[in-house]
Scaffold this active site. Structure first.
Site, PDB file in Angstrom:
ATOM      1  N   SER A  53       0.207  -1.824   7.547  1.00  0.00           N
ATOM      2  CA  SER A  53      -0.701  -1.362   6.498  1.00  0.00           C
ATOM      3  C   SER A  53       0.033  -0.581   5.412  1.00  0.00           C
ATOM      4  CB  SER A  53      -1.810  -0.491   7.101  1.00  0.00           C
ATOM      5  OG  SER A  53      -1.270   0.662   7.722  1.00  0.00           O
ATOM      6  N   HIS A  54       1.288  -0.179   5.679  1.00  0.00           N
ATOM      7  CA  HIS A  54       2.055   0.585   4.699  1.00  0.00           C
ATOM      8  C   HIS A  54       3.400  -0.067   4.380  1.00  0.00           C
ATOM      9  CE1 HIS A  54      -0.894   3.563   5.996  1.00  0.00           C
ATOM     10  NE2 HIS A  54      -0.678   4.154   4.843  1.00  0.00           N
ATOM     11  N   ASP A 194      -6.096   0.259   6.849  1.00  0.00           N
ATOM     12  CA  ASP A 194      -6.565  -0.569   7.958  1.00  0.00           C
ATOM     13  C   ASP A 194      -7.936  -1.167   7.662  1.00  0.00           C
ATOM     14  OD1 ASP A 194      -4.302  -0.231   9.540  1.00  0.00           O
ATOM     15  OD2 ASP A 194      -5.059   1.627  10.423  1.00  0.00           O
TER      16      ASP A 194
END
Length: 343
Positions: A53-54, A194
């Protein structure tokens, strides 16, 4: 960029190759080489460690924010030595990671001298995982705590409208005979990234994560993103921690609260323009046995009572796998990255 490569053709790249590719992307799209170096390593580290997610998932948001003029990709942070144990940095409307990099050596010197040191970053854009900000300190035998506020998307416990950001907190500490204890967590019930991933993949969220635009509980990620909001984790407890982050990361540093900035005149902007606080401690100044040995004893006891996986363990396993065999990326995503780099 997708966050998952299940059922898609994939390619494997090495960690240095991914850093180089991302660095070229950032430079092509308006950052200085110095800023590109820091952002590329941060983003590649998240991808390497399975923090999808990053990782490269964030690249479109970085680039659209740069293109909109919302963030200055060539900003030069101004480091201010204001006390025996206090450092300030004006990020000058640039990214937070280069501001931290500019002050890191001074912060470490002060922590080792005074036993503790504080870094207050203002006017910064933090759009990445928070654990990479504290891990380098833990690797040098220091304890580090960091927090950053983000954009308004969380309803405080008992309130009717969103006010807080996801407001993550990260912690890092040395450990004898093992990797440092490093983790970060959002004070919201789930990280905003998320929710975005779940929406793209068409998955429902667990119950208790958020509400729709009418304030009704929902498991539909798109309902949360389309005028809804996230909930704090743990009800009033997470809400109190989120309030603390607002006060320390914004109120203390001089950065914006999560509700104070307006990006409506910058279509495409996604990076929160807020602040960040870091507290770094030299555990050698504490009393008793060597801190890293005490950390290892705590880990041993946790394993003894049945906790098989510690915070950060999965990330370290994924890191080892990626360094040994390469980082697996969906072929379509890799081709898109190469296009963005000008290939």
């Amino acid at each position: 960029m997708s966050a998952s490569h299940a059922d898609q053709p994939t390619q494997t790249v090495s960690y240095p190759q991914l850093i180089d590719l991302l660095r070229r992307i950032f430079v092509v799209h308006g950052t200085s080489p110095e800023v590109a170096d820091v952002l590329a390593e941060n983003c590649a580290s998240a991808q390497r460690d399975g923090s999808h997610s990053h990782g490269i998932f964030r690249i479109p948001g970085y680039l659209s924010s740069l293109a909109s003029g919302w963030v200055d990709g060539k900003a030069v942070p101004v480091v201010e030595d204001v006390g025996a144990a206090f450092v300030r940095v004006d990020a000058c409307n640039g990214f937070a990671q280069p501001a931290l990099a500019a002050a890191r050596s001074l912060l470490i010197d002060k922590a080792r001298s005074a036993g503790v040191a504080i870094l207050a970053i203002r006017g910064s854009h933090h759009f990445a995982a928070l654990w990479p900000d504290v891990e380098p300190f833990a690797e040098q035998g220091l304890v580090a705590l960091s927090m950053v506020n983000s954009m308004t998307c969380v309803v405080p416990h008992g309130a009717r409208q969103p006010l807080f950001g996801t407001n993550p907190i990260a912690f890092g500490a040395p450990r004898a005979g093992g990797e440092p204890i490093v983790f970060d967590l959002a004070t919201s019930a789930i990280a905003h990234g998320d929710v975005q991933i779940a929406a793209r993949e068409g998955r429902l969220l667990p119950a208790g994560m958020g509400v729709d635009r009418d304030g009704l509980p929902t498991q539909e990620p798109r309902a949360i993103l389309d005028g809804g909001a996230l909930l704090p984790f743990g009800g009033h407890k997470g809400s109190a921690l989120s309030m603390m982050v607002e006060l320390l990361a914004a109120g203390l540093t001089g950065g914006n609260f999560s509700f104070e900035f307006d990006w409506s005149k910058h279509p495409g902007a996604q990076t929160p323009w807020t602040g960040q606080l870091l507290i770094v401690i030299d555990p050698d100044k504490g009393a008793g046995q060597h801190f890293a040995q005490r950390s290892e004893e705590l880990v041993r006891q946790l394993h003894g009572v049945g906790q098989e996986r510690l915070p950060g363990d999965r990330r370290y396993l994924e890191r080892a796998r990626s360094m040994a065999h390469g980082i697996v990326i969906a072929q379509a995503d890799l081709e898109r990255l190469q296009e963005l780099a000008g290939h």
